[in-house]
Design a protein around this motif. Structure first.
Motif, PDB file in Angstrom:
ATOM      1  N   ALA A 284       0.838  -1.203   0.000  1.00 12.26           N
ATOM      2  CA  ALA A 284       0.000   0.000   0.000  1.00 12.26           C
ATOM      3  C   ALA A 284       0.873   1.252   0.000  1.00 12.26           C
ATOM      4  CB  ALA A 284      -0.933  -0.008   1.208  1.00 12.26           C
ATOM      5  N   THR A 285       1.907   1.265   0.841  1.00 13.48           N
ATOM      6  CA  THR A 285       2.787   2.439   0.846  1.00 13.48           C
ATOM      7  C   THR A 285       3.582   2.529  -0.455  1.00 13.48           C
ATOM      8  OG1 THR A 285       4.677   1.334   1.904  1.00 13.48           O
ATOM      9  CG2 THR A 285       3.017   2.307   3.349  1.00 13.48           C
ATOM     10  N   TYR A 286       4.002   1.381  -0.980  1.00 17.82           N
ATOM     11  CA  TYR A 286       4.789   1.388  -2.218  1.00 17.82           C
ATOM     12  C   TYR A 286       3.952   1.892  -3.393  1.00 17.82           C
ATOM     13  CZ  TYR A 286       7.971  -0.210  -5.891  1.00 17.82           C
ATOM     14  OH  TYR A 286       8.812  -0.263  -6.968  1.00 17.82           O
ATOM     15  N   MET A 406      -3.101 -11.762  -3.915  1.00 18.28           N
ATOM     16  CA  MET A 406      -4.246 -10.872  -3.772  1.00 18.28           C
ATOM     17  C   MET A 406      -3.928  -9.736  -2.808  1.00 18.28           C
ATOM     18  SD  MET A 406      -8.217 -11.673  -2.795  1.00 18.28           S
ATOM     19  CE  MET A 406      -7.873 -11.997  -1.058  1.00 18.28           C
ATOM     20  N   MET A 407      -3.271 -10.040  -1.684  1.00 21.01           N
ATOM     21  CA  MET A 407      -2.919  -8.988  -0.730  1.00 21.01           C
ATOM     22  C   MET A 407      -1.942  -7.987  -1.348  1.00 21.01           C
ATOM     23  SD  MET A 407      -4.789  -9.600   1.843  1.00 21.01           S
ATOM     24  CE  MET A 407      -4.155  -8.700   3.258  1.00 21.01           C
ATOM     25  N   THR A 408      -1.020  -8.485  -2.174  1.00 16.77           N
ATOM     26  CA  THR A 408      -0.077  -7.598  -2.867  1.00 16.77           C
ATOM     27  C   THR A 408      -0.813  -6.644  -3.792  1.00 16.77           C
ATOM     28  OG1 THR A 408       1.696  -9.249  -2.771  1.00 16.77           O
ATOM     29  CG2 THR A 408       1.895  -7.526  -4.432  1.00 16.77           C
ATOM     30  N   GLN A 409      -1.711  -7.185  -4.609  1.00 18.13           N
ATOM     31  CA  GLN A 409      -2.415  -6.352  -5.574  1.00 18.13           C
ATOM     32  C   GLN A 409      -3.396  -5.405  -4.903  1.00 18.13           C
ATOM     33  OE1 GLN A 409      -1.680  -6.072  -8.680  1.00 18.13           O
ATOM     34  NE2 GLN A 409      -3.289  -4.605  -9.147  1.00 18.13           N
ATOM     35  N   VAL A 414      -5.349  -0.081  -3.057  1.00 18.14           N
ATOM     36  CA  VAL A 414      -5.792   0.752  -1.933  1.00 18.14           C
ATOM     37  C   VAL A 414      -4.796   1.890  -1.690  1.00 18.14           C
ATOM     38  CG1 VAL A 414      -6.207   0.762   0.556  1.00 18.14           C
ATOM     39  CG2 VAL A 414      -7.117  -1.091  -0.851  1.00 18.14           C
ATOM     40  N   GLY A 415      -3.496   1.596  -1.813  1.00 24.46           N
ATOM     41  CA  GLY A 415      -2.484   2.629  -1.619  1.00 24.46           C
ATOM     42  C   GLY A 415      -2.583   3.742  -2.639  1.00 24.46           C
ATOM     43  N   THR A 443       2.456  -0.395  10.068  1.00 24.37           N
ATOM     44  CA  THR A 443       2.605  -1.748   9.535  1.00 24.37           C
ATOM     45  C   THR A 443       3.688  -2.504  10.291  1.00 24.37           C
ATOM     46  OG1 THR A 443       1.933  -0.955   7.346  1.00 24.37           O
ATOM     47  CG2 THR A 443       2.999  -3.110   7.451  1.00 24.37           C
ATOM     48  N   GLY A 444       4.798  -1.827  10.592  1.00 25.95           N
ATOM     49  CA  GLY A 444       5.861  -2.461  11.379  1.00 25.95           C
ATOM     50  C   GLY A 444       5.372  -2.891  12.744  1.00 25.95           C
ATOM     51  N   VAL A 445       4.572  -2.051  13.375  1.00 23.41           N
ATOM     52  CA  VAL A 445       4.014  -2.396  14.690  1.00 23.41           C
ATOM     53  C   VAL A 445       3.100  -3.614  14.577  1.00 23.41           C
ATOM     54  CG1 VAL A 445       2.503  -1.612  16.547  1.00 23.41           C
ATOM     55  CG2 VAL A 445       4.238  -0.070  15.616  1.00 23.41           C
ATOM     56  N   CYS A 446       2.263  -3.643  13.532  1.00 17.16           N
ATOM     57  CA  CYS A 446       1.361  -4.781  13.332  1.00 17.16           C
ATOM     58  C   CYS A 446       2.128  -6.087  13.066  1.00 17.16           C
ATOM     59  CB  CYS A 446       0.422  -4.491  12.155  1.00 17.16           C
ATOM     60  SG  CYS A 446      -0.769  -3.178  12.467  1.00 17.16           S
TER      61      CYS A 446
END
Length: 453
Positions: A284-286, A406-409, A414-415, A443-446
């Motif tokens: 998402a950030t990328y 799917m999570m990658t896409q 969303v990002g 995201t790092g915390v999660c």
């Protein structure tokens, strides 16, 4: 299943990776390469604003909607077979796009192109998981991550080159036709050298699950992709709200399914659920970073598409270097490295804010910040993927592949929608950079539960 490293020559191993990763590269390239050509497409075909948006977004919509279906079909009929079928469809649709004479034709062929990619791409991660193990799998996953990073940047640069060259007066058409000779070559090599599929799991297709998940994804992706261009209409908000209900329906359907799309044992495998969330956040950030910085460079700073594309090279290079070398870090530190890398990416995003805060390019700080972002994301994405797949049985590879692809896409879609809207609303690249930094930190915390072995 015995790993390919123990049952096939090294040359065949290299050909496997070359074929499937080149196919993956083409599919990702096609998302960004068309953006550069969009003004020329509009003038040549007389496309309306909504028509042009569907030319650009139709591919992503079909691709995201059908990814999980492609993964399940690969598990049922064989990853090799579905990869080649998807590649053939993608190549044929690319030829049709390059020869289209109207906006309607181009939109239709772009949808078919996305469907071909959705059949092809999930098989890449699945074939890596099923044919490699140990260090060989980690190396293959590093190359997989490098392709994801590099293809988006190469697409912008190559699109600028091809459109500027206007080969034989073909204007925008080469951005599609470039796929045709590559696709034909991959089909010839792949049909001969890709390893045969192992024992197939002839499970039911779980049509209720496929329908409800496709509906949930469509209701989310379509308004996110089209919303900004249409000034966020009411139907878009209604569709996104309905996607939550559709997702709940999908969960209910899957609880009673004899062969669920993502078996509970896959989600229960150590680190899989947390890793999927980390992959979503990273991408998402990328995706938001690539989209908003490209807008800023070509809009506020007036860069040409080619110069804007070349600006991303330091980040892509750093992503590649770290992705290919993270295994040199002692294994006991890999989990910590994931968390630290999200922090590094956050620092890079803050560096972008500082570099662009003066109203110019802010070089050389901009180049340094881009490299830091790339290094951070490379140090997070590859290890988290390798860690998650370590605990997935080869027989569950198609299901795990569908989940992570799917999570990658979805993360990228969303990002782009979220951070793109934020940038266009604020009119501030520094403000968007801060938001990207905060998201990377969250995201790092999660991902902290990954520290528990």
């Amino acid at each position: 299943m015995t790993a390919i490293s123990t049952r096939a020559p090294a040359l065949r191993t290299r050909w496997l990776l070359t074929v499937v990763l080149t196919g993956q590269f083409m599919a990702i390239l096609d998302v960004s390469i068309v953006n550069v050509a969009s003004p020329v497409i509009r003038s040549d075909l007389g496309a309306s604003g909504s028509g042009l948006q569907m030319v650009i977004s139709g591919y992503t919509i079909a691709y995201a909607m059908l990814l999980i279906t492609g993964a399940r079909l690969g598990g049922r009929y064989g990853g090799r077979r579905l990869f080649l079928y998807g590649l053939a469809g993608f190549t044929a649709a690319s030829l049709a796009c390059g020869l289209a004479v109207s906006t309607g034709q181009l939109v239709a062929f772009r949808l078919l192109q996305g469907a071909g990619a959705a059949l092809m791409v999930p098989q890449v991660l699945s074939m890596i998981q099923m044919n490699f193990e140990g260090a060989a799998r980690a190396r293959a996953l590093s190359l997989y991550a490098t392709v994801i990073s590099g293809a988006a940047v190469v697409g912008q640069v190559l699109g600028g080159v091809l459109v500027s060259a206007d080969l034989y007066g073909t204007a925008w058409r080469p951005v599609f036709l470039v796929n045709v000779p590559i696709g034909i070559g991959l089909l010839a090599v792949g049909a001969r050298l890709l390893p045969a599929d192992g024992p197939l799991r002839h499970r039911a297709l779980d049509l209720p699950g496929l329908v409800t998940l496709s509906l949930a994804v469509s209701l989310l992706v379509v308004p996110l992709v089209l919303g900004h261009e249409q000034d966020w209409p009411l139907w878009g908000w209604a569709a996104m709200a309905a996607s939550v209900a559709a997702a709940g329906l999908f969960v209910l359907v899957e609880r009673g399914a004899p062969a669920p799309l993502v078996p509970a044992r896959v989600l229960r495998a150590p680190g899989v659920a947390v890793s999927a969330l980390a992959v979503f956040g990273a991408m998402a950030t990328y995706g938001g970073f690539l989209f908003t910085l490209a807008l800023h460079l070509q809009g506020a700073l007036g860069d040409s598409p080619l110069r804007a594309g070349l600006t991303f090279v330091p980040g892509a290079a750093a992503f590649a270097v770290v992705s290919l070398n993270w295994r040199r870090v002692p294994e006991r530190l890999h989990r910590r490295m994931i968390i630290v890398s999200f922090g590094v990416a956050a620092l890079g995003y803050l560096g972008l804010s500082l570099a662009l805060g003066g109203g110019g390019h802010g070089e050389p700080l901009l180049w340094v910040a881009l490299a830091v972002v790339g290094a951070g994301l490379g140090g997070a994405f590859s290890p988290v993927l390798a860690l998650a797949l370590t605990h997935v049985a080869p027989g569950d590879a198609p299901d795990a592949s569908g989940l992570f692809v799917m999570m990658t896409q979805l993360g990228q879609v969303v990002g782009v929608a979220t951070f793109g809207t934020l940038y266009l609303s604020l009119g501030s690249a520094p403000g968007t950079g801060v938001a990207l930094a905060v998201t990377a930190l969250v995201t790092g915390v999660c991902a902290l539960p990954l520290l528990r072995r």
